[in-house]
Design a protein around this motif. Structure first.
Motif, PDB file in Angstrom:
ATOM      1  N   ARG A   1       0.811  -1.207   0.000  1.00  0.00           N
ATOM      2  CA  ARG A   1       0.000   0.000   0.000  1.00  0.00           C
ATOM      3  C   ARG A   1       0.849   1.264   0.000  1.00  0.00           C
ATOM      4  NH1 ARG A   1      -0.121  -1.492   5.404  1.00  0.00           N
ATOM      5  NH2 ARG A   1       0.490   0.245   6.754  1.00  0.00           N
ATOM      6  N   VAL A   2       0.227   2.288  -0.543  1.00  0.00           N
ATOM      7  CA  VAL A   2       0.860   3.591  -0.624  1.00  0.00           C
ATOM      8  C   VAL A   2      -0.052   4.560   0.087  1.00  0.00           C
ATOM      9  CG1 VAL A   2       1.768   5.363  -2.156  1.00  0.00           C
ATOM     10  CG2 VAL A   2       1.730   2.981  -2.908  1.00  0.00           C
ATOM     11  N   VAL A   3       0.482   5.283   1.065  1.00  0.00           N
ATOM     12  CA  VAL A   3      -0.380   6.214   1.775  1.00  0.00           C
ATOM     13  C   VAL A   3       0.246   7.600   1.842  1.00  0.00           C
ATOM     14  CG1 VAL A   3      -1.403   4.411   3.222  1.00  0.00           C
ATOM     15  CG2 VAL A   3       0.607   5.653   4.015  1.00  0.00           C
ATOM     16  N   VAL A   4      -0.631   8.564   2.000  1.00  0.00           N
ATOM     17  CA  VAL A   4      -0.205   9.945   2.153  1.00  0.00           C
ATOM     18  C   VAL A   4      -0.152  10.248   3.646  1.00  0.00           C
ATOM     19  CG1 VAL A   4      -0.890  12.334   1.791  1.00  0.00           C
ATOM     20  CG2 VAL A   4      -1.200  10.653  -0.033  1.00  0.00           C
ATOM     21  N   ALA A   5       0.914  10.887   4.065  1.00  0.00           N
ATOM     22  CA  ALA A   5       1.036  11.218   5.486  1.00  0.00           C
ATOM     23  C   ALA A   5       1.460  12.673   5.629  1.00  0.00           C
ATOM     24  CB  ALA A   5       2.052  10.302   6.152  1.00  0.00           C
ATOM     25  N   PRO A   6       0.864  13.352   6.591  1.00  0.00           N
ATOM     26  CA  PRO A   6       1.225  14.738   6.810  1.00  0.00           C
ATOM     27  C   PRO A   6       2.686  14.834   7.256  1.00  0.00           C
ATOM     28  CG  PRO A   6      -0.345  13.977   8.483  1.00  0.00           C
ATOM     29  CD  PRO A   6      -0.149  12.862   7.515  1.00  0.00           C
ATOM     30  N   PRO A   7       3.383  15.927   6.921  1.00  0.00           N
ATOM     31  CA  PRO A   7       2.866  17.109   6.224  1.00  0.00           C
ATOM     32  C   PRO A   7       2.826  16.986   4.699  1.00  0.00           C
ATOM     33  CG  PRO A   7       5.143  17.482   6.846  1.00  0.00           C
ATOM     34  CD  PRO A   7       4.781  16.114   7.361  1.00  0.00           C
ATOM     35  N   GLY A   8       3.247  15.828   4.158  1.00  0.00           N
ATOM     36  CA  GLY A   8       3.207  15.701   2.705  1.00  0.00           C
ATOM     37  C   GLY A   8       4.108  14.589   2.194  1.00  0.00           C
ATOM     38  N   PHE A   9       4.193  13.535   2.986  1.00  0.00           N
ATOM     39  CA  PHE A   9       5.002  12.392   2.579  1.00  0.00           C
ATOM     40  C   PHE A   9       4.160  11.373   1.842  1.00  0.00           C
ATOM     41  CE2 PHE A   9       7.322  13.986   6.272  1.00  0.00           C
ATOM     42  CZ  PHE A   9       8.612  14.015   5.778  1.00  0.00           C
ATOM     43  N   ILE A  10       4.823  10.588   1.002  1.00  0.00           N
ATOM     44  CA  ILE A  10       4.177   9.436   0.394  1.00  0.00           C
ATOM     45  C   ILE A  10       4.927   8.204   0.901  1.00  0.00           C
ATOM     46  CG2 ILE A  10       3.640   8.234  -1.761  1.00  0.00           C
ATOM     47  CD1 ILE A  10       3.569  10.931  -3.142  1.00  0.00           C
ATOM     48  N   ASN A  11       4.204   7.358   1.604  1.00  0.00           N
ATOM     49  CA  ASN A  11       4.842   6.194   2.229  1.00  0.00           C
ATOM     50  C   ASN A  11       4.457   4.891   1.543  1.00  0.00           C
ATOM     51  OD1 ASN A  11       5.955   7.942   4.091  1.00  0.00           O
ATOM     52  ND2 ASN A  11       4.324   7.622   5.593  1.00  0.00           N
ATOM     53  N   PHE A  12       5.459   4.078   1.305  1.00  0.00           N
ATOM     54  CA  PHE A  12       5.262   2.788   0.653  1.00  0.00           C
ATOM     55  C   PHE A  12       5.473   1.671   1.662  1.00  0.00           C
ATOM     56  CE2 PHE A  12       5.426   3.957  -3.900  1.00  0.00           C
ATOM     57  CZ  PHE A  12       5.840   5.273  -3.782  1.00  0.00           C
ATOM     58  N   THR A  13       4.547   0.745   1.715  1.00  0.00           N
ATOM     59  CA  THR A  13       4.743  -0.443   2.525  1.00  0.00           C
ATOM     60  C   THR A  13       4.840  -1.641   1.594  1.00  0.00           C
ATOM     61  OG1 THR A  13       3.483   0.528   4.318  1.00  0.00           O
ATOM     62  CG2 THR A  13       3.799  -1.862   4.388  1.00  0.00           C
ATOM     63  N   LEU A  14       5.891  -2.425   1.783  1.00  0.00           N
ATOM     64  CA  LEU A  14       6.095  -3.579   0.910  1.00  0.00           C
ATOM     65  C   LEU A  14       5.154  -4.709   1.285  1.00  0.00           C
ATOM     66  CD1 LEU A  14      10.002  -3.546   0.791  1.00  0.00           C
ATOM     67  CD2 LEU A  14       8.384  -2.592  -0.862  1.00  0.00           C
ATOM     68  N   SER A  15       4.814  -5.497   0.314  1.00  0.00           N
ATOM     69  CA  SER A  15       3.904  -6.608   0.586  1.00  0.00           C
ATOM     70  C   SER A  15       4.672  -7.750   1.253  1.00  0.00           C
ATOM     71  CB  SER A  15       3.266  -7.085  -0.723  1.00  0.00           C
ATOM     72  OG  SER A  15       3.813  -8.296  -1.139  1.00  0.00           O
ATOM     73  N   ALA A  16       4.044  -8.320   2.259  1.00  0.00           N
ATOM     74  CA  ALA A  16       4.687  -9.387   3.028  1.00  0.00           C
ATOM     75  C   ALA A  16       5.011 -10.569   2.117  1.00  0.00           C
ATOM     76  CB  ALA A  16       3.786  -9.813   4.183  1.00  0.00           C
ATOM     77  N   GLY A  17       4.129 -10.835   1.193  1.00  0.00           N
ATOM     78  CA  GLY A  17       4.345 -11.957   0.284  1.00  0.00           C
ATOM     79  C   GLY A  17       5.571 -11.742  -0.590  1.00  0.00           C
ATOM     80  N   TRP A  18       5.682 -10.531  -1.063  1.00  0.00           N
ATOM     81  CA  TRP A  18       6.857 -10.232  -1.905  1.00  0.00           C
ATOM     82  C   TRP A  18       8.144 -10.351  -1.091  1.00  0.00           C
ATOM     83  CZ3 TRP A  18      10.736  -6.521  -1.829  1.00  0.00           C
ATOM     84  CH2 TRP A  18      11.554  -6.498  -2.957  1.00  0.00           C
ATOM     85  N   LEU A  19       8.097  -9.810   0.129  1.00  0.00           N
ATOM     86  CA  LEU A  19       9.272  -9.885   1.006  1.00  0.00           C
ATOM     87  C   LEU A  19       9.704 -11.328   1.208  1.00  0.00           C
ATOM     88  CD1 LEU A  19       8.492  -7.263   3.809  1.00  0.00           C
ATOM     89  CD2 LEU A  19      10.442  -7.251   2.260  1.00  0.00           C
ATOM     90  N   ALA A  20       8.742 -12.179   1.543  1.00  0.00           N
ATOM     91  CA  ALA A  20       9.059 -13.592   1.789  1.00  0.00           C
ATOM     92  C   ALA A  20       9.689 -14.213   0.547  1.00  0.00           C
ATOM     93  CB  ALA A  20       7.792 -14.339   2.192  1.00  0.00           C
ATOM     94  N   GLY A  21       9.176 -13.835  -0.596  1.00  0.00           N
ATOM     95  CA  GLY A  21       9.697 -14.382  -1.850  1.00  0.00           C
ATOM     96  C   GLY A  21      11.157 -14.015  -2.096  1.00  0.00           C
ATOM     97  N   GLN A  22      11.591 -12.917  -1.501  1.00  0.00           N
ATOM     98  CA  GLN A  22      12.971 -12.482  -1.707  1.00  0.00           C
ATOM     99  C   GLN A  22      13.992 -13.456  -1.136  1.00  0.00           C
ATOM    100  OE1 GLN A  22      13.735  -9.876  -3.842  1.00  0.00           O
ATOM    101  NE2 GLN A  22      11.591 -10.458  -4.064  1.00  0.00           N
ATOM    102  N   VAL A  23      13.549 -14.265  -0.191  1.00  0.00           N
ATOM    103  CA  VAL A  23      14.457 -15.259   0.377  1.00  0.00           C
ATOM    104  C   VAL A  23      14.968 -16.169  -0.732  1.00  0.00           C
ATOM    105  CG1 VAL A  23      14.585 -17.278   1.887  1.00  0.00           C
ATOM    106  CG2 VAL A  23      13.444 -15.192   2.676  1.00  0.00           C
ATOM    107  N   SER A  24      14.070 -16.551  -1.631  1.00  0.00           N
ATOM    108  CA  SER A  24      14.481 -17.415  -2.741  1.00  0.00           C
ATOM    109  C   SER A  24      15.467 -16.683  -3.655  1.00  0.00           C
ATOM    110  CB  SER A  24      13.258 -17.846  -3.552  1.00  0.00           C
ATOM    111  OG  SER A  24      12.365 -18.535  -2.710  1.00  0.00           O
ATOM    112  N   SER A  25      15.208 -15.413  -3.903  1.00  0.00           N
ATOM    113  CA  SER A  25      16.108 -14.648  -4.770  1.00  0.00           C
ATOM    114  C   SER A  25      17.507 -14.561  -4.163  1.00  0.00           C
ATOM    115  CB  SER A  25      15.588 -13.224  -4.970  1.00  0.00           C
ATOM    116  OG  SER A  25      14.247 -13.250  -5.365  1.00  0.00           O
ATOM    117  N   ILE A  26      17.549 -14.363  -2.849  1.00  0.00           N
ATOM    118  CA  ILE A  26      18.853 -14.257  -2.185  1.00  0.00           C
ATOM    119  C   ILE A  26      19.605 -15.581  -2.277  1.00  0.00           C
ATOM    120  CG2 ILE A  26      19.987 -13.971   0.056  1.00  0.00           C
ATOM    121  CD1 ILE A  26      17.691 -11.945   0.728  1.00  0.00           C
TER     122      ILE A  26
END
Length: 552
Positions: free
Chosen positions: A79-104
């Motif tokens: 998800r991508v959310v807007v946070a005051p005073p004007g940031f855009i925050n990205f949260t990585l998906s847990a599934g994608w993160l877990a998948g990175q173990v295989s890539s490593i």
RNA sequence: GCGCCUAUAGCUCAGCGGACAGAGCAUCGGUCUUCGGAACCGAGGGUCGUGGGUUCGAAUCCCUCUAGGCGCGCCA
């Protein structure tokens, strides 16, 4: 790299918002993605809306919403959310993160490698201490800095050559040759007086004795000039050999050992002097030949050829860099110099400009002084008087790994105290052991799995959903970004902090998550995670030139 | 005098334009029948050397000053 992909995504979104008329068409600044320190703000954040607010003249929050509305969805981001005073925050998906173990695991020992270097040739010259005596502790810092930087640049996709410049000419070497000759004669009970500017350390006496032992009176009956030359060469070879051996014990090796004398023999010296003359950078005054650096904005001119006709250190360094850039054609040349070479920097930059080389290609890292202490007492070092603590002595006593980590954990800019007592102490609070212990601990888990005959090849990493597991993965994913940072800033000290952080998240995971358990599927998945952690930790240690022990 | 580096928690240091300033050590308090306790969790502790300025926002950029280091050789 994910960081760049997200930045690109944001830039595209902003452009799209502009095209659709939601945002005015102002020029976009470079999009910078950072890692928020507060985990609630997600994995990546950008302050692009805040930066745009002035140009656009509207509320950063609404700008942020307009951009976010245009962001293309992507599998990595949950998800991508807007946070005051004007940031855009990205949260990585847990599934994608877990998948990175295989890539490593797939990347294995090459995990962390990136391509920003694109095969460009970088030369890094460091240590380059005059072979007039053994290396002391202070030289170790430059050695570690250089070799670690070379490792990081190689990982970043550069073709790196490490070089040691042997100052085998010049007045200090003359003093060395004359000192050696005197000691040699004294050793055979002949009349001889040490030169005033000579090297009085015990090592010179030892050196003379060794030569007597092996070559006897060979140099005793030669005419002085010839004796100085021949004996000098033997002494030089031995000193360089010792320096090389000392560095190897520290895990520092070189691709090229470049002789200063060769610059005269092979013509680079004559070539560059006449080139500079041609271009009007040289003038004669007070009986000497000068490089007219004042014309290039320097405080003063510098002598290149003394009134007695001999070239200065500056002159040969000009020829040396002429060779690096115009003969060997390196794309980038990095020099690591001690703080005592400060005065050499700006005039060399002037020379680089005068030779028509882009100053961006020439980088100098000044490594600040190392003050040696025994407990609370400061140890003064002087090569002339021979009152030194050698690098070899240090490595013998504290070991290569501790030595490297110690030198590396401070930025080159700040002076450091090297407390011998502290370094010798193999206490538990030593960060070196903390990091290596994490690696040994992982190895032990994998050993246990093997003894139990667990085959986890088919482990399903998507089962890794617990917070300690994801925290570990997140930290592992930072290594490529770290390599990029080091290659860009030329600051290898960040590695020590990363290694400690990685060890910390692993220990924390270990405490909270049982790896080998009755739950077979989870065991397999966690064994994969643990193996990946070992891969990354080991890579970080290797980049620092340290060992990754299986047991300790 | 001029140039460069440094000044952040008791100590040693990260952070160098963003959201409440971080780590290790030290101090105090917890965790221990399980894969290595060289471990984990928590608490206290900082007007980021001084004074100005720029900015929506400064430990971070600019200037002043203070303190320490290095350099300013026909040494290297």
């Amino acid at each position: 790299m994910l960081k760049h992909k997200l930045a690109e995504l944001l830039a595209q979104a902003a452009t799209r918002a502009q095209q659709s008329g939601k945002l005015p068409a102002v020029t976009l600044p470079e999009v910078i993605m950072e890692h928020p320190q507060n985990p609630e703000h997600g994995d990546y954040a950008s302050s692009l809306p805040l930066k745009l607010a002035r140009a656009i003249g509207s509320n950063p929050l609404s700008i942020a919403s307009d951009i976010v509305a245009s962001i293309a969805p992507t599998s990595e981001v949950e998800r991508v959310v807007v946070a005051p005073p004007g940031f855009i925050n990205f949260t990585l998906s847990a599934g994608w993160l877990a998948g990175q173990v295989s890539s490593i695991l797939e990347a294995g020992a090459s995990y962390g490698n990136i391509e920003i270097g694109q095969g460009r040739r970088v030369q890094i010259e460091f240590v380059s201490v005059n072979p007039t005596g053994p290396l002391h502790v202070g030289h170790g810092r430059g050695a570690i800095l250089g070799s670690t930087l070379a490792n990081a640049l190689t990982a970043a996709g550069y073709r790196v050559e490490k070089e040691y410049y042997i100052n085998d000419a010049g007045s200090q070497m003359d003093a060395f040759y004359r000192s050696l000759y005197a000691r040699y004669r004294q050793c055979r009970n002949k009349e001889a007086e040490m030169p005033e500017d000579g090297y009085f350390g015990q090592y010179m006496i030892d050196l003379a004795r060794e030569i007597v032992d092996q070559q006897g009176d060979e140099f005793l009956n030669l005419p002085e000039k010839e004796a100085l030359e021949k004996l000098g060469q033997v002494g030089l070879d031995r000193m360089v050999g010792e320096i090389r051996a000392d560095l190897e014990r520290l895990g520092v090796t070189f691709d090229v050992w470049f002789s200063e004398r060769s610059l005269y023999k092979n013509g680079q010296y004559d070539e560059v002097i006449s080139l500079l003359k041609q271009r009007g950078h040289i003038s004669e005054k007070e009986g000497a030949t000068w490089f007219v650096s004042t014309a290039l904005g320097e405080d003063k001119d510098n002598v290149v050829i003394r009134s007695d006709g001999s070239p200065t250190y500056f002159a040969t360094d000009i020829a040396y860099h002429y060779d690096k850039f115009l003969k060997r054609k390196f794309d980038t040349v990095i020099n690591i110099w001690g703080a005592d070479h400060m005065g050499h920097v700006s005039r060399m930059k002037a020379v680089i400009g005068a030779l028509g080389i882009d100053p961006e290609q020439f980088k100098v890292i000044i490594s600040q002084m190392v003050t040696l202490r025994r407990g609370g007492e400061i140890v003064r070092v002087s090569k002339r008087s021979g009152d030194i603590v050698t690098l070899r002595e240090l490595v013998d006593e504290v070991g290569t790994d501790v030595c490297r980590f110690f030198f590396l954990c401070r930025s080159a800019d700040s002076q450091m105290d090297f407390d011998l007592e502290l370094a010798k102490k193999q206490s538990a609070d030593n960060p070196v052991y903390y990091v290596q212990y994490a690696h040994a601990r992982i190895a032990s888990i994998l050993r246990l799995a093997q003894e139990k005959g667990i085959d986890y090849r088919d482990g399903d990493v998507s089962l890794l959903t617990a917070e300690p597991e994801l925290a570990l993965i997140r930290k592992m994913l930072l290594l490529p970004e770290l390599v990029e940072t080091i290659a860009t800033t030329l600051e290898p000290h960040h590695l020590t902090y990363y290694a400690q952080d990685l060890a910390t998240v692993f220990h924390s995971f270990y405490k909270q998550c049982r790896v080998v358990s009755a739950d077979e599927a989870l065991t397999w998945a966690r064994l994969k995670l643990v193996e990946a952690a070992k891969t990354v930790l080991s890579r970080a240690l290797h980049l620092m030139g340290m060992t990754a022990p299986e047991r300790m």
